[in-house]
Design a protein around this motif. Structure first.
Motif, PDB file in Angstrom:
ATOM      1  N   LEU A   8       0.575  -0.979  -0.226  1.00 37.78           N
ATOM      2  CA  LEU A   8      -0.141  -0.607   0.085  1.00 37.78           C
ATOM      3  C   LEU A   8       0.944   0.847   0.031  1.00 37.78           C
ATOM      4  N   GLY A   9       0.326   2.560  -0.493  1.00 38.97           N
ATOM      5  CA  GLY A   9       1.544   3.518  -0.860  1.00 38.97           C
ATOM      6  C   GLY A   9       0.099   4.625  -0.915  1.00 38.97           C
ATOM      7  N   VAL A  10       0.934   5.608  -0.711  1.00 35.23           N
ATOM      8  CA  VAL A  10      -0.155   6.667  -1.296  1.00 35.23           C
ATOM      9  C   VAL A  10       0.954   7.346  -1.800  1.00 35.23           C
ATOM     10  N   PRO A  11       0.302   8.492  -3.048  1.00 34.51           N
ATOM     11  CA  PRO A  11      -1.029   8.143  -4.156  1.00 34.51           C
ATOM     12  C   PRO A  11      -1.303   6.321  -4.973  1.00 34.51           C
ATOM     13  N   LEU A  12      -0.166   6.310  -5.226  1.00 31.62           N
ATOM     14  CA  LEU A  12       0.026   5.060  -5.844  1.00 31.62           C
ATOM     15  C   LEU A  12       0.509   3.817  -4.695  1.00 31.62           C
ATOM     16  N   ASN A  13       0.199   2.718  -5.147  1.00 26.06           N
ATOM     17  CA  ASN A  13       1.094   1.537  -4.633  1.00 26.06           C
ATOM     18  C   ASN A  13       2.432   1.392  -4.476  1.00 26.06           C
ATOM     19  N   HIS A  14       2.745   1.285  -3.459  1.00 25.17           N
ATOM     20  CA  HIS A  14       4.691   0.731  -3.767  1.00 25.17           C
ATOM     21  C   HIS A  14       5.015  -0.388  -4.583  1.00 25.17           C
ATOM     22  N   HIS A  15       5.906  -0.582  -5.628  1.00 24.42           N
ATOM     23  CA  HIS A  15       6.197  -2.042  -6.496  1.00 24.42           C
ATOM     24  C   HIS A  15       8.131  -2.692  -6.200  1.00 24.42           C
ATOM     25  N   ALA A  16       8.211  -3.580  -5.870  1.00 26.54           N
ATOM     26  CA  ALA A  16      10.014  -3.795  -5.695  1.00 26.54           C
ATOM     27  C   ALA A  16       9.845  -4.733  -6.134  1.00 26.54           C
ATOM     28  N   ILE A  17      11.028  -5.336  -6.237  1.00 20.12           N
ATOM     29  CA  ILE A  17      11.421  -7.038  -6.652  1.00 20.12           C
ATOM     30  C   ILE A  17      11.977  -7.987  -4.996  1.00 20.12           C
ATOM     31  N   PHE A  18      11.313  -8.730  -5.279  1.00 15.59           N
ATOM     32  CA  PHE A  18      11.456  -9.581  -3.530  1.00 15.59           C
ATOM     33  C   PHE A  18      12.672 -10.729  -4.286  1.00 15.59           C
ATOM     34  N   VAL A  19      13.661 -11.607  -3.568  1.00 16.06           N
ATOM     35  CA  VAL A  19      14.658 -12.479  -4.105  1.00 16.06           C
ATOM     36  C   VAL A  19      14.383 -13.352  -3.245  1.00 16.06           C
ATOM     37  N   GLU A  20      13.417 -14.461  -2.564  1.00 17.09           N
ATOM     38  CA  GLU A  20      13.656 -14.989  -1.567  1.00 17.09           C
ATOM     39  C   GLU A  20      14.263 -16.210  -1.908  1.00 17.09           C
ATOM     40  N   THR A  21      15.306 -16.385  -0.179  1.00 19.84           N
ATOM     41  CA  THR A  21      16.462 -16.753  -0.981  1.00 19.84           C
ATOM     42  C   THR A  21      16.927 -17.744   0.427  1.00 19.84           C
ATOM     43  N   THR A  22      15.461 -18.082   1.493  1.00 21.06           N
ATOM     44  CA  THR A  22      15.612 -18.528   2.148  1.00 21.06           C
ATOM     45  C   THR A  22      13.878 -19.097   2.145  1.00 21.06           C
ATOM     46  N   PRO A  23      13.692 -20.393   1.593  1.00 20.32           N
ATOM     47  CA  PRO A  23      12.524 -20.763   1.630  1.00 20.32           C
ATOM     48  C   PRO A  23      11.647 -20.922   2.910  1.00 20.32           C
ATOM     49  N   GLU A  24      12.273 -21.569   3.524  1.00 20.76           N
ATOM     50  CA  GLU A  24      11.947 -22.580   4.575  1.00 20.76           C
ATOM     51  C   GLU A  24      11.120 -21.276   6.024  1.00 20.76           C
ATOM     52  N   ASN A  25      11.579 -20.192   5.788  1.00 21.66           N
ATOM     53  CA  ASN A  25      10.567 -19.322   6.971  1.00 21.66           C
ATOM     54  C   ASN A  25      10.347 -17.771   5.512  1.00 21.66           C
ATOM     55  N   GLY A  26      10.764 -18.094   4.404  1.00 23.57           N
ATOM     56  CA  GLY A  26       9.895 -17.019   3.393  1.00 23.57           C
ATOM     57  C   GLY A  26      10.791 -15.783   2.993  1.00 23.57           C
ATOM     58  N   THR A  27      11.995 -15.286   3.790  1.00 20.63           N
ATOM     59  CA  THR A  27      12.724 -14.581   3.857  1.00 20.63           C
ATOM     60  C   THR A  27      13.717 -14.073   2.502  1.00 20.63           C
TER      61      THR A  27
END
Length: 124
Positions: free
Chosen positions: A11-30
């Motif tokens: 969520l962001g104002v006035p538009l939502n925020h976009h980013a790239i996420f790389v999941e390096t530890t699938p066991e905990n989703g970080t």
């Protein structure tokens, strides 16, 4: 070994925020977030940081699978993302500084980064 890569939206104002996420530890989703921060009134800057499971953020909107990156190419993500100019200051108060140019925010920077990662063969 490879890591999953996602487009995340918060969520962001006035538009939502976009980013790239790389999941390096699938066991905990970080993993790691690659993004630009700031706004078009002051300009933006590139940032990468440790990222926790995006769904746990109170401002989380969505997470879309983009592809994967081989572990041997993981370091290239930061190199490529940091080479893409972040959106510059585009307003002075309510006056547009560059009326002949389209506005550029985190959405456009993120799309440019995804395209560059794909063109370089890093994002598969």
């Amino acid at each position: 070994m490879s890591y999953q890569v996602f487009l995340v939206e918060y969520l962001g104002v006035p538009l939502n925020h976009h980013a790239i996420f790389v999941e390096t530890t699938p066991e905990n989703g970080t993993g790691y977030i690659f993004q630009v921060i700031g706004n078009i009134q002051n300009g933006m800057e590139y940032e990468n940081k440790v990222g926790y499971r995006p769904e746990e953020s109170q401002s989380f909107v969505s997470k879309s699978f983009l592809g994967s990156v081989d572990a041997v190419n993981y370091g290239r993500i930061g190199e490529i993302c940091s080479s893409i100019p972040p959106p510059k200051k585009q307003f002075q108060g309510s006056r547009r500084l560059y009326p002949g140019e389209p506005l550029r925010r985190c959405h456009e920077w993120t799309q440019d980064a995804i395209a560059e990662l794909s063109n370089a063969g890093v994002l598969q």
